[in-house]
Design a protein around this motif. Structure first.
Motif, PDB file in Angstrom:
ATOM      1  N   VAL A 141       1.035  -1.195   0.026  1.00 13.78           N
ATOM      2  CA  VAL A 141      -0.031   0.122   0.001  1.00 13.78           C
ATOM      3  C   VAL A 141       0.889   1.150   0.006  1.00 13.78           C
ATOM      4  O   VAL A 141       1.576   1.463   0.987  1.00 13.78           O
ATOM      5  N   ASP A 142       0.939   1.953  -1.165  1.00 15.34           N
ATOM      6  CA  ASP A 142       1.629   3.306  -1.064  1.00 15.34           C
ATOM      7  C   ASP A 142       1.555   4.071  -0.085  1.00 15.34           C
ATOM      8  O   ASP A 142       0.233   4.527   0.148  1.00 15.34           O
ATOM      9  N   GLN A 143       2.707   4.455   0.655  1.00 10.55           N
ATOM     10  CA  GLN A 143       2.544   5.619   1.683  1.00 10.55           C
ATOM     11  C   GLN A 143       1.653   4.947   2.919  1.00 10.55           C
ATOM     12  O   GLN A 143       1.145   5.790   3.833  1.00 10.55           O
ATOM     13  N   VAL A 151      11.122   7.205  -1.260  1.00 11.79           N
ATOM     14  CA  VAL A 151      10.160   7.677  -2.351  1.00 11.79           C
ATOM     15  C   VAL A 151       9.717   6.299  -2.812  1.00 11.79           C
ATOM     16  O   VAL A 151      10.344   5.110  -2.647  1.00 11.79           O
ATOM     17  N   THR A 152       8.611   6.275  -3.911  1.00 10.05           N
ATOM     18  CA  THR A 152       8.025   5.123  -4.403  1.00 10.05           C
ATOM     19  C   THR A 152       8.952   4.168  -5.108  1.00 10.05           C
ATOM     20  O   THR A 152       8.987   2.926  -4.911  1.00 10.05           O
ATOM     21  N   ALA A 153       9.592   4.735  -6.172  1.00 10.49           N
ATOM     22  CA  ALA A 153      10.475   3.778  -7.023  1.00 10.49           C
ATOM     23  C   ALA A 153      11.457   2.988  -6.347  1.00 10.49           C
ATOM     24  O   ALA A 153      11.681   1.734  -6.376  1.00 10.49           O
ATOM     25  N   ASN A 161      -1.631   0.830  -9.765  1.00  8.70           N
ATOM     26  CA  ASN A 161      -1.949   2.037 -10.432  1.00  8.70           C
ATOM     27  C   ASN A 161      -0.706   2.986 -10.970  1.00  8.70           C
ATOM     28  O   ASN A 161      -1.127   3.573 -12.121  1.00  8.70           O
ATOM     29  N   LYS A 162       0.459   2.614 -10.525  1.00  6.14           N
ATOM     30  CA  LYS A 162       1.417   3.426 -10.927  1.00  6.14           C
ATOM     31  C   LYS A 162       2.410   2.398 -11.872  1.00  6.14           C
ATOM     32  O   LYS A 162       2.751   1.392 -11.225  1.00  6.14           O
ATOM     33  N   ASP A 163       2.910   2.924 -12.993  1.00  7.46           N
ATOM     34  CA  ASP A 163       3.910   1.751 -13.558  1.00  7.46           C
ATOM     35  C   ASP A 163       5.013   1.427 -12.949  1.00  7.46           C
ATOM     36  O   ASP A 163       5.197   0.358 -12.970  1.00  7.46           O
ATOM     37  N   PHE A 169      -3.752   5.437  -2.486  1.00 10.77           N
ATOM     38  CA  PHE A 169      -3.644   5.679  -1.080  1.00 10.77           C
ATOM     39  C   PHE A 169      -2.594   6.924  -0.872  1.00 10.77           C
ATOM     40  O   PHE A 169      -2.522   7.823  -0.103  1.00 10.77           O
ATOM     41  N   ASP A 170      -1.578   6.870  -1.750  1.00  9.07           N
ATOM     42  CA  ASP A 170      -0.508   7.867  -1.611  1.00  9.07           C
ATOM     43  C   ASP A 170      -0.938   9.147  -1.961  1.00  9.07           C
ATOM     44  O   ASP A 170      -0.663  10.237  -1.298  1.00  9.07           O
ATOM     45  N   SER A 171      -1.654   9.336  -3.244  1.00 14.77           N
ATOM     46  CA  SER A 171      -2.173  10.462  -3.289  1.00 14.77           C
ATOM     47  C   SER A 171      -3.031  11.407  -2.381  1.00 14.77           C
ATOM     48  O   SER A 171      -3.113  12.390  -2.229  1.00 14.77           O
ATOM     49  N   ALA A 203       4.721  -1.496   2.807  1.00 17.86           N
ATOM     50  CA  ALA A 203       4.431  -0.094   1.889  1.00 17.86           C
ATOM     51  C   ALA A 203       5.885   0.131   1.493  1.00 17.86           C
ATOM     52  O   ALA A 203       6.864  -0.352   1.805  1.00 17.86           O
ATOM     53  N   ASP A 204       5.948   1.262   0.563  1.00 19.95           N
ATOM     54  CA  ASP A 204       7.061   1.682   0.027  1.00 19.95           C
ATOM     55  C   ASP A 204       7.728   3.020   0.714  1.00 19.95           C
ATOM     56  O   ASP A 204       8.990   3.323   0.610  1.00 19.95           O
ATOM     57  N   HIS A 205       6.943   3.354   1.581  1.00 26.77           N
ATOM     58  CA  HIS A 205       7.426   4.692   2.476  1.00 26.77           C
ATOM     59  C   HIS A 205       6.305   5.079   3.369  1.00 26.77           C
ATOM     60  O   HIS A 205       4.983   4.696   3.400  1.00 26.77           O
ATOM     61  N   GLY A 206       6.385   5.974   4.320  1.00 29.74           N
ATOM     62  CA  GLY A 206       5.354   6.493   5.139  1.00 29.74           C
ATOM     63  C   GLY A 206       5.226   8.019   4.374  1.00 29.74           C
ATOM     64  O   GLY A 206       5.091   8.172   3.551  1.00 29.74           O
ATOM     65  N   THR A 231       4.401  15.410   2.127  1.00 26.26           N
ATOM     66  CA  THR A 231       5.313  14.479   1.156  1.00 26.26           C
ATOM     67  C   THR A 231       6.168  13.521   2.112  1.00 26.26           C
ATOM     68  O   THR A 231       6.022  13.616   3.517  1.00 26.26           O
ATOM     69  N   HIS A 232       6.933  13.046   1.492  1.00 26.95           N
ATOM     70  CA  HIS A 232       8.182  11.921   2.283  1.00 26.95           C
ATOM     71  C   HIS A 232       9.054  12.089   1.206  1.00 26.95           C
ATOM     72  O   HIS A 232       9.050  12.472   0.308  1.00 26.95           O
ATOM     73  N   SER A 233      10.323  11.574   1.758  1.00 29.93           N
ATOM     74  CA  SER A 233      11.544  11.331   0.850  1.00 29.93           C
ATOM     75  C   SER A 233      12.750  11.292   1.937  1.00 29.93           C
ATOM     76  O   SER A 233      13.886  11.222   1.283  1.00 29.93           O
TER      77      SER A 233
HETATM   78 ZN   LIG Z   1       4.920   5.712  -2.869  1.00 32.54          ZN
END
Ligand SMILES: [Zn+2]
Length: 557
Positions: A35-37, A76-78, A169-171, A313-315, A360-363, A496-498
């Motif tokens: 789940v993204d974020q 971040v996501t990638a 949803n994301k490539d 969920f991320d957006s 998840a890929d990040h918080g 945001t996150h990063s």
């Molecule tokens: Zn993400």
């Protein structure tokens, strides 16, 4: 006295059960749910409001690692998705951002960009003006990903007897979870699931049929309202209307929200709204359930792998923050999607024959307006750029009109080759000047040069170790900035996150199925531990170079 018959029988049973157990059957299907974020604390904060069969089924029936963190800084996501099934950091897997500057071509590249793998199922012109102007940039594949995944190991061991399928949803999320050898990777663009020539020449009939049902388009004009009584959200999250939230995509800052992009008919603005509403997770869930049936996942001779990443969920988190009514409602709605998907897998494969991992890929950071101490939070990148340029002008003299010292790439700088040549200086020398100047900005916590990062020890959980793990020698920048906690650039509203702070690194890791016992584990573990653990559960070697460790002994062994 000789033992009586029943005692002999009991001894035989005891002896048999103390003999080494036969290796258990590997699972029929490995399910990776990202789940993204998804911050780890959501599973605690929203748990009383979960339904049956979704996240609660995983939490109550599985092993919940409550202190799982990314051990890298570029949250971040990638880079996150590239790590989950490889066990590698950006240092090695090479995915150093969602996009980055290719220093040879001096051009931004998208993490999953591949000019040799055009999209399948869509005309690049439909993706907007920029894509229409440069359609080659819309090609997609895992070419830039330098690692291998658990799915790649499955395919190497079993070939066509094992299927690897990824959707998001994301490539970048679908492609990086799929690895290099996925049988299918799909993502959605303007209300359709598509893929690229890397995977196949045309969409399968079942994907065409799913797209023809026009489920996203059917959401046009729907109203997004809260599932539960608004008083519950007030109690858990505070008020709905908060300064700092983003009113965008035709939505109000408060409920209810009409999903139409603020236009009277379906338009690109509608698709933006759709991607920022929970309905897009519902449609992705339905797509993945269709894939389980049509691709016969879990019904091949060897283990299959299904990876799904819910991006919407991320957006919502970016727009409204982790303390919003919107994120709570998106979570509760996603819980129903996960319940339905798990029910589907149970019907088709049997959950007892599966292993499921949730992560998840990040918080994400809170809105700066709600952060502890109410820091100024939102940093204007132009201020940082100006400080850097002034310092370099002062040290070496100004450049000819129209020439620039720097190209900024997120929170990093590249020194431009023309400027270095014109002033006959080296990048390391100029980086030291820049470092000293940028440290004077009140929002900057630290500035690292390329030389410092390459020399940094990779062990431990210090901030520089986390940054080092995200730094790739060839794809890295000349200088990296670390902002203070609760500070970030480029957003007038939202969050945001990063970075390397806990709110960005702390994510869930929950394991379920295939003999895994219900347990809560509170030791600190890394997301890089997922790949070696999953590989062991599937009877495979860990992906080459994987940094993590196996999180628990194999069930039944
Ligand atoms: Zn993400």
């Amino acid at each position: 006295m000789f033992p009586t018959r029943p005692i002999i029988a009991a001894l035989a049973v005891a002896l048999a059960s103390s003999a080494p157990a036969a290796p258990p059957q590997p699972p029929k299907l490995a399910v990776v749910i990202v789940v993204d974020q998804l911050r780890a604390d959501y599973l605690v904060r929203f748990r009383p409001y979960l339904g049956e069969g979704g996240f609660k089924r995983l939490l109550e029936g599985g092993t919940d690692f409550t202190q799982a963190h990314y051990r890298h800084a570029l949250t971040v996501t990638a880079p996150g998705h590239a790590q989950i099934l490889s066990g590698l950091f950006g240092r090695d897997h090479g995915i150093v951002g969602n996009e980055w500057l290719d220093r040879t071509a001096w051009e931004q590249v998208v993490s999953v960009e591949d000019r040799d793998s055009p999209l399948v199922g869509i005309n690049p012109g439909e993706l907007g003006a920029a894509a229409a102007l440069n359609p080659a940039k819309t090609g997609r594949s895992p070419k830039n990903f330098l690692g291998t995944t658990v799915g790649d190991a499955l395919k190497a061991a079993h070939g066509a007897d094992s299927k690897v399928f990824a959707a998001s949803n994301k490539d970048r999320s679908a492609i990086l979870l799929g690895g290099h050898k996925a049988d299918g990777a799909y993502w959605d663009e303007v209300g359709r699931f598509i893929t690229s020539r890397y995977y196949r020449a045309a969409l399968p009939d079942w994907v065409e049929a799913f797209n023809a049902e026009k489920r996203p388009q059917a959401a046009f004009g729907q109203i997004w309202e809260r599932l539960l009584d608004p008083a519950v959200y007030d109690r858990v999250q505070g008020p709905d209307d908060v300064v700092g939230e983003t009113a965008d995509f035709g939505f109000n800052r408060t409920f209810p929200k009409k999903i139409d992009g603020g236009r009277p008919a379906i338009s690109p603005a509608f698709y933006d709204a759709y991607e920022n509403a929970p309905i897009s997770s519902v449609v992705l869930g339905a797509f993945v359930e269709r894939a389980v049936v049509e691709e016969k996942l879990g019904r091949h001779p060897a283990t299959d792998l299904l990876a799904v990443s819910f991006s919407q969920f991320d957006s919502i988190g970016h727009s409204y923050g982790p303390d919003s009514h919107e994120i709570m409602d998106a979570f509760l709605r996603l819980d129903r999607v996960v319940a339905s998907l798990l029910d589907c897998i149970d019907r088709e494969v049997g959950l007892k024959n599966c292993v499921v991992v949730l992560t998840a890929d990040h918080g994400v950071a809170p809105l700066p307006e709600l952060a502890p101490g109410r820091p100024p939070g939102r940093v204007k990148p132009a201020e940082l750029d100006a400080i850097g340029a002034r310092a370099l002008d002062a040290a070496y003299g100004p450049l000819p009109t129209g020439e620039l010292w720097l190209t900024r790439d997120g929170l990093a700088y590249h020194l431009r080759p023309y400027a270095l040549a014109a002033k006959r200086i080296t990048a390391p020398a100029a980086a030291l000047v820049l470092q000293k100047a940028l440290r004077t900005h009140p929002s900057v916590a630290e500035v690292y040069t390329r030389d410092e990062l390459l020399a940094a020890p990779p062990e431990g959980d210090s901030v520089i170790a986390l940054i080092r793990r995200s730094y790739h020698a060839e794809r890295g920048r000349d200088l990296l900035m670390l902002l203070k906690p609760y500070h970030f650039i480029s957003r007038a509203t939202g969050t945001t996150h990063s970075g390397p702070y806990d709110y960005d690194t702390h994510v869930p890791i929950v394991w379920f199925g295939a003999g895994i016992a219900p347990a809560v584990r509170t030791e600190r573990v890394g997301v890089d531990d997922i790949a070696p653990t999953l590989a062991a559960l599937l009877g495979l070697p860990a992906p080459a170079g994987a940094q993590g460790r196996q999180l628990f002994p194999l069930p039944g062994r």
